[in-house]
Design a protein around this motif. Structure first.
Motif, mmCIF file in Angstrom:
data_model
loop_
_atom_site.group_PDB
_atom_site.id
_atom_site.type_symbol
_atom_site.label_atom_id
_atom_site.label_comp_id
_atom_site.label_asym_id
_atom_site.label_seq_id
_atom_site.Cartn_x
_atom_site.Cartn_y
_atom_site.Cartn_z
ATOM 1 N N ASP A 119 -76.973 -40.699 2.714
ATOM 2 C CA ASP A 119 -76.421 -40.667 1.361
ATOM 3 C C ASP A 119 -76.228 -39.215 0.960
ATOM 4 O O ASP A 119 -77.199 -38.463 0.840
ATOM 5 N N LEU A 120 -74.983 -38.787 0.763
ATOM 6 C CA LEU A 120 -74.688 -37.395 0.428
ATOM 7 C C LEU A 120 -74.857 -37.075 -1.051
ATOM 8 O O LEU A 120 -74.721 -35.919 -1.449
ATOM 9 N N SER A 121 -75.166 -38.062 -1.875
ATOM 10 C CA SER A 121 -75.232 -37.828 -3.318
ATOM 11 C C SER A 121 -76.314 -36.844 -3.732
ATOM 12 O O SER A 121 -76.238 -36.265 -4.809
ATOM 13 N N SER A 122 -77.311 -36.615 -2.911
ATOM 14 C CA SER A 122 -78.356 -35.665 -3.268
ATOM 15 C C SER A 122 -78.148 -34.287 -2.634
ATOM 16 O O SER A 122 -78.950 -33.380 -2.827
ATOM 17 N N CYS A 123 -77.064 -34.133 -1.884
ATOM 18 C CA CYS A 123 -76.785 -32.866 -1.207
ATOM 19 C C CYS A 123 -75.969 -31.934 -2.105
ATOM 20 O O CYS A 123 -75.117 -32.379 -2.860
ATOM 21 N N ALA A 124 -76.239 -30.643 -1.974
ATOM 22 C CA ALA A 124 -75.417 -29.658 -2.674
ATOM 23 C C ALA A 124 -74.020 -29.665 -2.072
ATOM 24 O O ALA A 124 -73.839 -29.973 -0.895
ATOM 25 N N VAL A 125 -73.037 -29.330 -2.895
ATOM 26 C CA VAL A 125 -71.661 -29.263 -2.423
ATOM 27 C C VAL A 125 -71.050 -27.959 -2.921
ATOM 28 O O VAL A 125 -71.390 -27.475 -4.001
ATOM 29 N N ALA A 126 -70.187 -27.374 -2.109
ATOM 30 C CA ALA A 126 -69.518 -26.132 -2.481
ATOM 31 C C ALA A 126 -68.034 -26.275 -2.193
ATOM 32 O O ALA A 126 -67.631 -26.971 -1.268
ATOM 33 N N THR A 127 -67.222 -25.614 -2.977
ATOM 34 C CA THR A 127 -65.788 -25.615 -2.783
ATOM 35 C C THR A 127 -65.406 -24.523 -1.805
ATOM 36 O O THR A 127 -65.938 -23.418 -1.873
ATOM 37 N N GLN A 128 -64.464 -24.828 -0.910
ATOM 38 C CA GLN A 128 -63.954 -23.833 0.038
ATOM 39 C C GLN A 128 -62.461 -23.690 -0.182
ATOM 40 O O GLN A 128 -61.741 -24.679 -0.282
ATOM 41 N N VAL A 129 -61.990 -22.452 -0.268
ATOM 42 C CA VAL A 129 -60.591 -22.171 -0.566
ATOM 43 C C VAL A 129 -60.025 -21.233 0.488
ATOM 44 O O VAL A 129 -60.579 -20.155 0.724
ATOM 45 N N ALA A 130 -58.916 -21.646 1.100
ATOM 46 C CA ALA A 130 -58.243 -20.802 2.089
ATOM 47 C C ALA A 130 -57.290 -19.847 1.384
ATOM 48 O O ALA A 130 -56.570 -20.234 0.463
ATOM 49 N N VAL A 131 -57.301 -18.597 1.834
ATOM 50 C CA VAL A 131 -56.402 -17.573 1.305
ATOM 51 C C VAL A 131 -55.693 -16.894 2.477
ATOM 52 O O VAL A 131 -56.147 -16.964 3.615
ATOM 53 N N SER A 132 -54.582 -16.235 2.182
ATOM 54 C CA SER A 132 -53.816 -15.615 3.259
ATOM 55 C C SER A 132 -54.133 -14.130 3.455
ATOM 56 O O SER A 132 -53.924 -13.594 4.536
ATOM 57 N N ASP A 133 -54.654 -13.458 2.427
ATOM 58 C CA ASP A 133 -54.867 -12.023 2.504
ATOM 59 C C ASP A 133 -56.171 -11.670 1.801
ATOM 60 O O ASP A 133 -56.317 -11.903 0.597
#
Length: 127
Positions: A2-16
């Motif tokens: 169950d992932l509901s108790s896990c921390a989550v982080a956003t990942q964003v791809a950039v070009s430069d």
């Protein structure tokens, strides 16, 4: 599992990397956290959350929706302050209408959207 108790982080791809650092740190005012290395770094944010940014030109700006949301106490004030730093807020008629500042008021909350230099869309939301 169950992932509901896990921390989550956003990942964003950039070009430069240099352009991204100028935007995320210089314009948005985020501070780089520990563990950064060439082409990958993280910005600690509120409530233990993290915005992870990494260089991946083939993937930068390809998401078709909002990649991350910042919860703010006063969206109008946040829009005003970020606009003064050069952030341009999106204006929409559909699927939701925004006002001249780029703020949508749903009646239960307010939200405004902006993009980074690669076109990744972020939201500011006041509930």
């Amino acid at each position: 599992m169950d992932l509901s108790s896990c921390a989550v982080a956003t990942q964003v791809a950039v070009s430069d990397e240099q352009r991204a650092v100028a935007f995320y740190e210089g314009v948005l005012g985020l501070t780089r956290g520990p563990g950064a290395h060439e082409g990958s770094w993280a910005y600690p944010c509120g409530a233990g959350t993290v915005l992870h940014v990494y260089v991946a030109p083939a993937h930068a700006g390809t998401a078709t929706g909002t990649v991350a949301r910042f919860d703010v106490e006063d969206v109008a004030r946040a829009v005003e302050e970020l606009s003064a730093r050069g952030v341009t807020f999106e204006r929409y008629d559909v699927p939701v209408a925004t006002d001249e500042r780029g703020i949508h008021d749903s009646g239960y909350g307010k939200v405004a959207w902006f993009t980074d230099p690669d076109g990744n869309t972020f939201a500011l939301e006041q509930v």
